[in-house]
Structure formats: structure tokens, C-alpha cells
Design an enzyme around this catalytic site. Structure first.
Site, short mmCIF file in Angstrom:
data_model
loop_
_atom_site.label_atom_id
_atom_site.label_comp_id
_atom_site.label_asym_id
_atom_site.label_seq_id
_atom_site.Cartn_x
_atom_site.Cartn_y
_atom_site.Cartn_z
N GLU B 56 8.24 1.40 1.37
CA GLU B 56 7.64 0.35 2.18
C GLU B 56 6.88 -0.57 1.22
O GLU B 56 5.95 -0.14 0.54
CB GLU B 56 6.69 0.98 3.19
CG GLU B 56 6.18 0.04 4.24
CD GLU B 56 5.10 0.67 5.12
OE1 GLU B 56 4.39 -0.10 5.78
OE2 GLU B 56 4.94 1.90 5.12
N ASP B 67 -5.39 -2.45 8.55
CA ASP B 67 -5.59 -1.69 7.33
C ASP B 67 -7.03 -1.33 7.04
O ASP B 67 -7.95 -2.11 7.27
CB ASP B 67 -5.01 -2.46 6.13
CG ASP B 67 -3.50 -2.38 6.11
OD1 ASP B 67 -2.99 -1.23 6.17
OD2 ASP B 67 -2.84 -3.42 6.05
#
Lengths: 406, 273
Positions: B56, B67
Site C-alpha cells: 500500500e 491517520d
């Protein structure tokens, strides 16, 4: 005007079922938040149709906030500028000193209905943080407010006010340390706390249904203004002028006039120090459509989609996005958007102080400065309404610093 | 699925091969351009050689709301060096010459929208990406975009959260190709000591309603976690822990970071291979 204008009714047929205002708006968030957003939408729809909710909201607006706010003829300002007749919608006289409290009371009541015990908020100037801390204290909710470290420095008095009311202020050191980063941090908190926490967003931004809910919870500004102007002047105003950061005070006053073709609506953005990207926060005037904080709207970004640094002397306008309905109003031509520089806003601040004995918030001073340009061009039979969204006490230190500099 | 590099395997072929061997996929996440593009270039082949099944590749973004601090700071550091999207594509294209496992771009829709969807898809395909994870594009907004991604010859990976309702799960599974990204927890990226107790049953439940492979991400950072997911999920996605390792070797140069990354891959796979 004796009764409080109906607060919790949709002031516009938009957005559509998916939260779109034309091409703008929508829901662009991690899947984790979709459940909470849907729950909020369902609860809001129920509340809107519940006479008990309306009764309770109106009660607090009247008895706690002090609504309806005054619609004040600014006689000396009018004479000084020598043109159109100028009225001030006095949101600065609300409890806590700005329009922000209207929305936080509404959302705190929704929080109670959803049986959540904690609220979080982002704040730039600190006005929304203070308004959230106030509503949280009023209803006994736990409150955490995210604020960029840079804004904590600029708005120390508001930080202290929030703490006095029992809120916890969390300094945000990521990114540019301002409002957008505080918003990111509040969203991150919410991702992990959705079950027991409501995020009281402070402006008409974010994913659907926030832009709609915040607009509706601010729409009494417009409905009151409309009725007050009709009562005093026997007609609608020719211009309604409001400052636009995220755009909640402007959406609140514009929504009631959007269907009146004779009323020109003017939004005023922060022109900051200049026209280069990074020197201003004039999202609608100088930005392009993009995605930020959960919705498609005008944004200030670089060519790669990275959010730009923005600047304004006014912390409340220092935001690289804007409410999606404003983007829709801009593209449809319904609202005209202009920008006012830091220096012009500072002049507007002093002009109102010296002609009317009112210290406006630096945000609202942008609207005053726009009217300073506009009013002299209009005849004495024309009427301008300025939404005086907040009071300027919080800005006195910053104004002193800016005045000493020049 | 045809790709620009003859040697590269498609995402569906990759999961088919793993299923035949009854193996779980390991999908490390790297933040492109962190600390520099040379590290990205060195890390991709190192991950393949160490047994990674897919990678990824995270496109740094100024406002990554899903995040935690470790990935945020890596993105901020990459952007402070003025990293441009075009450079990420060029680096991935270069790495592709020596990498055959699928590369999946993890990119905020904010970036894709501004870059231009068609242009982004064309450049991603040309660089050798096999699929796209758009972490902030849920249905219904995802609907029309998924069609375009597929038309461009790329797989679309959508997210399912523990809070996602059964009806939405079906809808998301229908729109997904390649694999589904199942979030182990409601929250942001970051390392956790333990995986949630109900994770296995949640994944089994999801797998019973779709044939699309299911990979689990958020919180995974131990070989025991990967072992726990073996036979349950099709893949384990590990992000923050890789970025943290890159950070620990920051001053030692690209090869040292790539080596540490490879070692950590082997460590994560130690109980399942």
C-alpha cells in the site's frame, strides 16, 4: 418584534437527499464516521418536526442567549459614509458575544436527544469554542475543544474563558497549527468516540448534514432581520452584507433572503496581506472547487490538492475552505463575494468604534469595511444591513499589536 | 488484468494464488517520499523479497483525518520537502521494473479531485499501480467514481468499519474489487497492543456475504496479530509500525531503511510462513 423567530426549520429546499447543493457538499469522510453522520441526520429530522424540540430551543434562545437580537440603525455611521441607510444586526449582543451560541445551543440539545454525554469542537478565534463550552456547561456535558497552537497564542482570553466553564482545551501542534488542523484533530477524535460523543461543528462546513444543520440553527438571524426590517422600514433591505470564513453567520442571514430577488447579498472574505496563495483566506474569491473536511466546496489548495496556508488578521476567517452552500451561491450568482484586506478591516474596526461606540469582532469588521466602500455609492433611500456577527473585545490585544506596527 | 509491466501480477491473481496455498497476504504500507523518494524506490523491491504480498503506497496529504500522529508526521515531513504527485508516480514506475507484486495507492480523494480523476487514473495505471484505496470516499459519492476506476483498469478498494450497517456492507462489497479494507477498530491509524475481541467474528461475518477478499488494517503490528488473522481474513495491512521503523533508521539512508522494512516483514510473517 416580541417573539423569537422560528429557529429549527429548514431555510432552503437545498441540500438534496445526499447533501448536495448543486455540485457542492456531499459526504467525503472515512466510512467510520458514516454511521454517526446518518444518526445525526435522522435525529435532526425528528427534532425539526418535534414541537417540543422547537419549544425548548426557542426557550434557551430567548431566555439564555437573549434573542431576538437588536436591529439597530447606525445613524452616525450612515451620516459619515453619506449614502445608504445602514442597519446593524446585533449578534454581538448575544450571550458570549457572537452568533456562534445559536448553533451550539441547538447542537447541544441534539446531543442530549442522542443520549451522548460528551461534545467536542474545533475553534479558530475561540468564539465557537467558548460557545460550545457554554452550552456544555449549561446542559452538563463533558467538553473538549481543539484549538491550533497558533490560535491559542492569539486568543488567550478565550482559552481562559473556556477553561473557566469547565471545558478542556487541547492545543493542536500538527500541520499549520490553526483552524483547519484543529478541525482535523476533532474529526480524528470523533472517529474513535462516535458512540458517546457528538462533534459540534462550528460553521456551515463539513460533511452533510452539518452544513444544513448549522445553517438552520443560524437561520433565525435572517428571519428576525427580515421581520425587523419590514416592521421598521416597511420594506426589505437592498443589501445584506456579512463576513465569510466558514460562512455560518452569512448563511444564517442570507438563507431568509435567498428567494428575494430585490435583495442583493454580499459575502466578505479575508483578503489578508495580499493576493498570493498563502497571504489570504479568500476561498471563494481566489480558490477553486476541491474536497476538504468532508465536503466538496471552494478551497485554497496547491495544484496537487494539498491545502494551502492561509492568513488573516482575524482568526475566525483564517480557514482554507468555505461552506458548500456558499460555493453554490457563488456559482449560481445569487451572492456576490468580495475580499477585504487586514488593513481595511482594521479601518472598519476603528470606524465602527468611533462612529457608533461599538467594537466589532475583526471578522465582522471585514463586513464594515466592505460597506465603507459600498454605502457612499448608493442613494440615501437605499438600505444596507450588516450582520454584526460578534463583538471585538476578544480582538483588542491583536488590534493594539496591529496598530502599533503601522 | 492487463498491466503496463508484463511481470506484475494482478490483485485478484495474487489473492487466488494465496488462497490456493491457504496463506494470508501481508500488505505493508509505506508513506511515499518519506523520508525521501530513494527510500521508496529501495523499499518496494525489499518488501517483495521479504515476502510481502502487496504494498500500500500512501500519497502524502496535508489533512489526513483518518491517520494517527506517526503517519501524519511522515506525510508532513514529505510535503515539507515539496514532494509532488508526479514524482511519486515516476518513482513507482521506476520501482515497478523490479517489483512484480501489486502496488495499491492509498490516496485522499481531495488529491484525486484536484489532480483530475481521469488524469490521476491514467497516471496511476501508467506508473504500474493495480488499485486505488480512497479512504475518504464512501458510497454514495463512491458510486460513479468506482465505475471510472474500473474502466481505467484499476481495482477499487473501499473501506468497511465496525460501525457499517449490514445494508451498507453489501453495497460497499458490490462496489469493491481487488479487496475490501476492513477497519479493525473505529478510530485512526496507529499501533495497538491487542486486536479487538470481536474482530474474528466480524471478519467471518463479512466474508460470508462476499467473495471479494477481505484485508484487515488499523492496529496490527505483531506476528501474533497476523497469525490470529490467518484463516480468517485474506490479508493483514500494517502501516504505522512500518513508518515508525523507517523513522528509527532515518539518518542511515535508503538502503538501511529498506533493510529494516524487509526485516520487519519477515518478523510479521514468522508465525504464518
Amino acid at each position: 418584534m416580541s417573539s423569537v423567530a422560528t429557529a429549527a426549520k429548514s431555510a432552503s429546499p437545498l441540500p438534496d437527499a445526499n447533501g448536495h447543493f448543486g455540485q457542492f457538499g456531499g459526504v467525503f469522510v472515512p466510512e467510520t464516521l458514516v454511521g454517526a453522520i446518518r444518526q445525526l441526520e435522522t435525529e435532526y429530522t425528528r427534532a425539526k418536526n418535534d414541537p417540543e424540540f422547537k419549544r425548548e430551543f426557542d426557550y434557551y434562545l430567548r431566555e439564555f442567549v437573549g434573542r431576538p437580537s437588536r436591529f439597530y440603525f447606525a445613524q452616525r455611521l450612515t451620516e459619515t459614509l453619506g449614502g445608504a441607510k445602514i442597519y446593524l444586526k446585533r449578534e454581538d449582543l448575544n450571550h458570549t458575544g457572537a452568533h456562534k451560541i445559536n448553533n451550539t445551543i441547538g447542537q447541544a440539545l441534539l446531543t442530549k436527544r442522542m443520549c451522548k454525554k460528551r461534545v467536542i469542537a474545533e475553534t479558530g478565534a475561540g468564539q465557537h469554542g467558548v460557545a460550545t463550552a457554554t452550552a456544555a456547561a449549561l446542559f452538563g456535558l463533558k467538553c473538549d475543544v481543539y484549538m491550533g497552537a497558533e490560535d491559542v497564542r492569539r486568543q488567550n482570553l478565550n482559552v481562559f474563558r473556556m477553561k473557566l466553564m469547565g471545558a478542556n482545551v487541547i492545543e493542536v501542534h500538527s500541520g499549520s497549527k490553526t483552524l483547519k488542523d484543529a478541525t482535523n484533530e476533532a474529526m480524528r477524535d470523533w472517529m474513535g468516540s462516535v458512540e458517546h460523543t457528538h462533534y459540534i461543528i462550528g460553521s456551515v462546513v463539513g460533511p452533510h448534514p452539518f452544513p444544513m444543520i448549522v445553517r438552520d440553527f443560524q437561520s433565525m438571524i435572517g428571519t428576525e432581520t427580515r421581520a425587523q426590517c419590514l416592521e421598521i422600514e416597511g420594506r426589505l433591505p437592498d443589501y445584506v452584507v456579512a463576513c465569510v470564513g466558514g460562512g455560518s453567520n452569512a448563511a444564517g442571514i442570507f438563507a431568509s433572503f435567498a428567494g428575494d430577488k430585490s435583495v442583493k447579498l454580499v459575502g466578505v472574505e479575508a483578503g489578508g496581506l495580499g493576493t498570493q496563495l498563502g497571504q489570504h483566506a479568500a476561498t471563494l474569491c481566489k480558490g477553486e472547487p476541491g474536497v476538504l473536511h468532508g465536503c466538496l466546496t471552494y478551497v485554497l489548495q496547491d495544484d496537487d490538492g494539498q491545502t494551502a496556508i492561509v492568513h488573516s488578521a482575524s482568526a475566525g476567517l483564517d480557514y482554507p475552505g468555505v461552506g458548500p452552500e456558499h460555493s453554490y451561491w457563488k456559482d449560481s450568482g445569487r451572492v456576490e463575494y468580495h475580499s477585504i484586506t487586514d488593513d481595511e478591516a482594521l479601518e472598519g474596526f476603528q470606524l465602527l468604534a468611533q462612529t457608533e461606540g461599538i467594537l466589532p469582532a475583526l471578522e465582522s469588521a471585514h463586513a464594515i469595511a466592505q460597506v465603507k466602500k459600498l454605502a457612499p455609492k448608493l442613494g440615501k433611500d437605499q438600505i444596507i444591513v450588516i450582520n454584526l456577527s460578534g463583538r471585538g473585545d476578544k480582538d483588542c490585544q491583536e488590534v493594539a499589536r496591529l496598530l502599533n506596527r503601522s | 488484468m492487463p498491466s503496463t509491466t508484463a511481470a506484475s501480477r494482478s490483485i485478484p491473481d495474487t489473492f487466488r494464488a494465496l488462497r490456493e496455498k491457504k496463506q494470508i497476504a501481508l500488505m505493508p504500507f509505506i508513506a511515499a517520499g518519506f523520508p525521501d523518494l530513494a527510500t521508496t524506490l529501495a523499499s518496494l523491491p525489499a518488501i517483495e523479497q521479504a515476502g510481502g504480498s502487496l504494498v500500500e503506497v500512501g500519497f502524502p496529504f496535508s489533512d489526513p483525518i483518518a491517520d494517527g500522529p506517526v503517519i501524519q508526521e511522515a506525510f508532513t515531513a514529505a510535503l515539507e520537502k515539496k514532494l509532488k504527485m508526479a514524482e511519486v508516480f515516476a518513482t513507482v514506475a521506476e520501482a515497478r521494473k523490479s517489483v512484480s507484486i501489486p502496488l495499491v495507492s492509498m490516496v485522499s480523494y481531495s488529491i484525486v479531485f484536484r489532480y483530475g480523476l481521469d488524469r490521476f487514473l491514467k497516471d496511476a495505471k501508467a506508473a504500474g499501480f493495480s488499485g486505488l484505496i480512497l479512504p475518504d470516499l464512501p458510497p454514495p459519492e463512491a458510486e460513479s467514481i468506482c465505475d471510472k476506476v474500473r474502466s481505467a483498469g484499476l481495482d477499487t478498494v473501499l473501506l468497511i468499519a465496525p460501525t457499517t450497517t449490514p445494508e451498507r456492507r453489501k453495497e460497499i462489497a458490490r462496489l469493491s474489487s481487488g479487496f475490501i479494507y476492513y477497519l479493525s477498530i473505529s478510530g485512526i491509524t496507529g499501533e495497538r497492543d491487542k486486536l479487538p475481541a470481536d474482530l474474528e467474528s466480524n471478519v467471518r461475518q463479512l466474508k460470508s456475504m462476499t467473495d471479494v477478499p477481505v484485508c484487515v488494517g488499523f492496529g496490527i503490528n505483531k506476528a501474533e496479530h497476523v497469525k490470529q488473522l490467518e484463516g480468517v481474513a485474506d490479508g493483514a495491512i500494517v502501516g504505522t509500525a512500518f513508518v515508525r521503523r523507517a523513522r528509527e533508521h532515518l539518518d542511515e539512508g535508503p538502503d538501511a531503511i529498506a533493510k529494516a522494512t524487509a526485516q520487519y516483514c519477515k518478523e510479521l510473517l514468522s508465525l504464518v510462513r
